[in-house]
Design an enzyme around this catalytic site. Structure first.
Site, PDB file in Angstrom:
ATOM      1  N   ASP A 170       0.902  -1.152   0.000  1.00 52.31           N
ATOM      2  CA  ASP A 170       0.000   0.000   0.000  1.00 52.31           C
ATOM      3  C   ASP A 170       0.933   1.192   0.000  1.00 52.31           C
ATOM      4  OD1 ASP A 170      -1.473   2.256   0.804  1.00 52.31           O
ATOM      5  OD2 ASP A 170      -3.031   0.962   1.616  1.00 52.31           O
ATOM      6  N   HIS A 171       1.124   1.793  -1.153  1.00 50.64           N
ATOM      7  CA  HIS A 171       2.232   2.742  -1.248  1.00 50.64           C
ATOM      8  C   HIS A 171       2.028   3.993  -0.397  1.00 50.64           C
ATOM      9  CE1 HIS A 171      -0.225   4.756  -4.357  1.00 50.64           C
ATOM     10  NE2 HIS A 171       0.550   5.799  -4.225  1.00 50.64           N
ATOM     11  N   HIS A 233      -5.790   2.732   0.996  1.00 51.68           N
ATOM     12  CA  HIS A 233      -5.022   3.916   1.385  1.00 51.68           C
ATOM     13  C   HIS A 233      -5.690   4.714   2.523  1.00 51.68           C
ATOM     14  CE1 HIS A 233      -2.758   3.047  -2.129  1.00 51.68           C
ATOM     15  NE2 HIS A 233      -3.481   3.696  -3.007  1.00 51.68           N
TER      16      HIS A 233
END
Ligand code: BG6
Length: 462
Positions: A170-171, A233
């Site tokens: 999950d950047h 996110h």
């Protein structure tokens, strides 16, 4: 060259061009040895490596954090090979295996940069590749398309890879200011002591984008904002902002604290007081979007966390495409003072594009007057020099994966709880036939999202 390979499935997709290749390039320019491995780009298109690099060059030029340099690109791109393959064809993995063998590539990292519906077939295909099961696998979010498919996928992956080797990315967890939230909260008594519903009236998490869905219609139309952004996110941000003191800053302790927040999310009863959906005008003209699609490109939510700390404080979340700006911020709005003329204190954690912290408080207007005005302190840390020195999210996370550090990756139980919540929202809004409001591209989204707050005496901080 060593015998390690980083293989990207979905090598001609938006994610690879926009995020992964620029990240690799930055790591290479920064002299990061973690990335000294062959990069195998898997794509269906009929490209040669040379042709692929021609296309990749312009993306790297546009999206890399470090200034573009032709010689540096040449050096970096010498590691890249384009490999044409239909990854949905299981038999093609035998040929891929031969390719690895012929090139003495036996130590693997596989990146699934594709829509979640393809994860399963790639996992099946990899069973035909020697040494693959000892390699690592990085899975882009969303992990699955709903809770059931995520569970199935989890079981499938667990049958082949060991849990230590599965990295669910999950950047947002790699973004500088998201990693700063804990420090800001817990190392400053002026914030930590007030971080609860007694002092905080609302928390607002906004992630807006000015872009549309670009080339991702096929994936996006089956996904929508809730699955694409909120389930992963925004729930990650929510759980970091709302968590209890994790006792220590270890990844396990932090993870447990985040999980407790997700468990405490109040089940939704009244969907109309919880959710507003929107779709930008012109969405139906986007490539690969169904003509009558009701997929949401905007979502605003009003959520509650049922624990002692947050009892009575709504968490407002919103995200959307084709809005007026690209911005992520977390606004903490403190309860009003008893002095009527004083404005509410506001703390804003600015995540992107500029990174920093904004604080608004009351002071007396200078001069012979008792008038109250607002001081606005705006700390910005993303100046040019800092930007050059601070790795971007994907750089950090890929390096972490190469170094076996799972601290800032999503854990299965987080994903499970988030899907559970989002699936329920989907059920409720379909059942209640919730409208999807159309909004103008370049606007702030549908006006109904403002009403979601104004009904309760609140407004979005813009
Ligand atoms: C991705 C979503 O995970 O994040 C995209 O799938 C979105 O739809 C992107 O555009 C936004 O990332 P960032 O880092 O630009 O905020």
């Amino acid at each position: 060259m060593n015998n390690s390979a980083f293989t990207i499935f979905g090598g001609t997709g938006d994610l690879t061009f926009r995020k992964l290749l620029p990240a690799f390039y930055n790591m290479s320019v920064a002299g990061d040895h973690a990335i000294e491995r062959k990069i195998i780009i898997i794509g269906r298109r009929d490209y040669t490596t040379e042709k692929y690099l021609d296309i990749a060059r312009s993306w790297v030029e546009k999206f890399s954090r470090l200034p573009y340099d032709e010689a540096a690109f040449k050096k970096f791109s010498a590691r890249i090979t384009y490999y044409k393959m239909d990854f949905t064809d299981i038999s093609s993995y035998k040929t891929l295996n031969n390719y690895y063998k012929n090139n003495h590539l036996a130590e693997h990292i596989f990146y699934f940069a594709v829509a979640p519906r393809f994860f399963s077939v790639i996992a099946d295909g990899l069973t035909n590749v020697e040494h693959a099961c000892h390699g690592k696998v990085i899975l882009e979010k969303p992990f699955g398309e709903d809770l059931d498919s995520a569970k199935e996928l989890n079981i499938k992956l667990a049958g082949f890879f060991t849990d230590n080797n599965i990295f669910r990315i999950d950047h947002y967890l790699g973004k500088e200011m998201i990693r700063n939230i804990q420090t800001l909260r817990f190392s400053n008594p002026i914030f930590s002591n007030l971080w609860n519903s007694r002092y905080i009236e609302t928390v607002q998490i906004s992630a807006s984008e000015d872009m549309g869905i670009e080339t991702r219609g096929g994936y996006y139309d089956a996904s929508g904002a809730l699955r694409d952004m909120v389930q992963n996110h925004l729930f990650q941000i929510l759980s970091i902002v709302a968590m209890e003191w994790p006792e220590q800053f270890s990844s396990e302790a932090m993870h447990d604290a985040q999980i407790r927040v997700l468990r405490a999310l109040r089940p939704v009863k009244d969907i109309r007081e919880t959710l507003v959906l929107g779709q930008y005008k012109g969405y139906h003209q986007e490539k690969l979007v169904k003509p009558n699609s009701t997929t949401e490109t905007y979502a605003a939510l009003r959520l509650f966390i049922d624990n002692e700390r947050w009892w009575g404080t709504p968490f407002y979340i919103r995200t959307g495409k084709k809005l007026s700006s690209r911005e992520i911020k977390i606004a903490i709005i403190f309860r009003p003072s008893f002095l009527e003329k004083a404005a509410q204190n506001i703390l804003i954690i600015k995540v992107q594009p500029s990174e920093g912290v904004y604080l608004q408080f009351n002071i007396k207007k200078p001069g012979d007057t008792d008038e109250i005005i607002q001081a606005k302190m705006d700390f910005c840390q993303s100046d040019y020099v800092n930007r050059l020195n601070t790795p971007e999210a994907y750089e950090r996370l890929m390096k972490a994966c190469i170094n076996d550090n799972k601290s800032w990756f999503s854990q299965w139980d987080q994903i499970e709880l988030s899907w559970n919540f989002i699936d329920r929202l989907h059920e409720l809004y379909k059942w209640e036939n919730l409208p999807v409001f159309r909004y103008e591209p370049g606007s702030n989204g549908p006006a109904q999202a403002d009403e979601l707050l104004s009904k309760f005496g609140h407004e979005w901080i813009d």
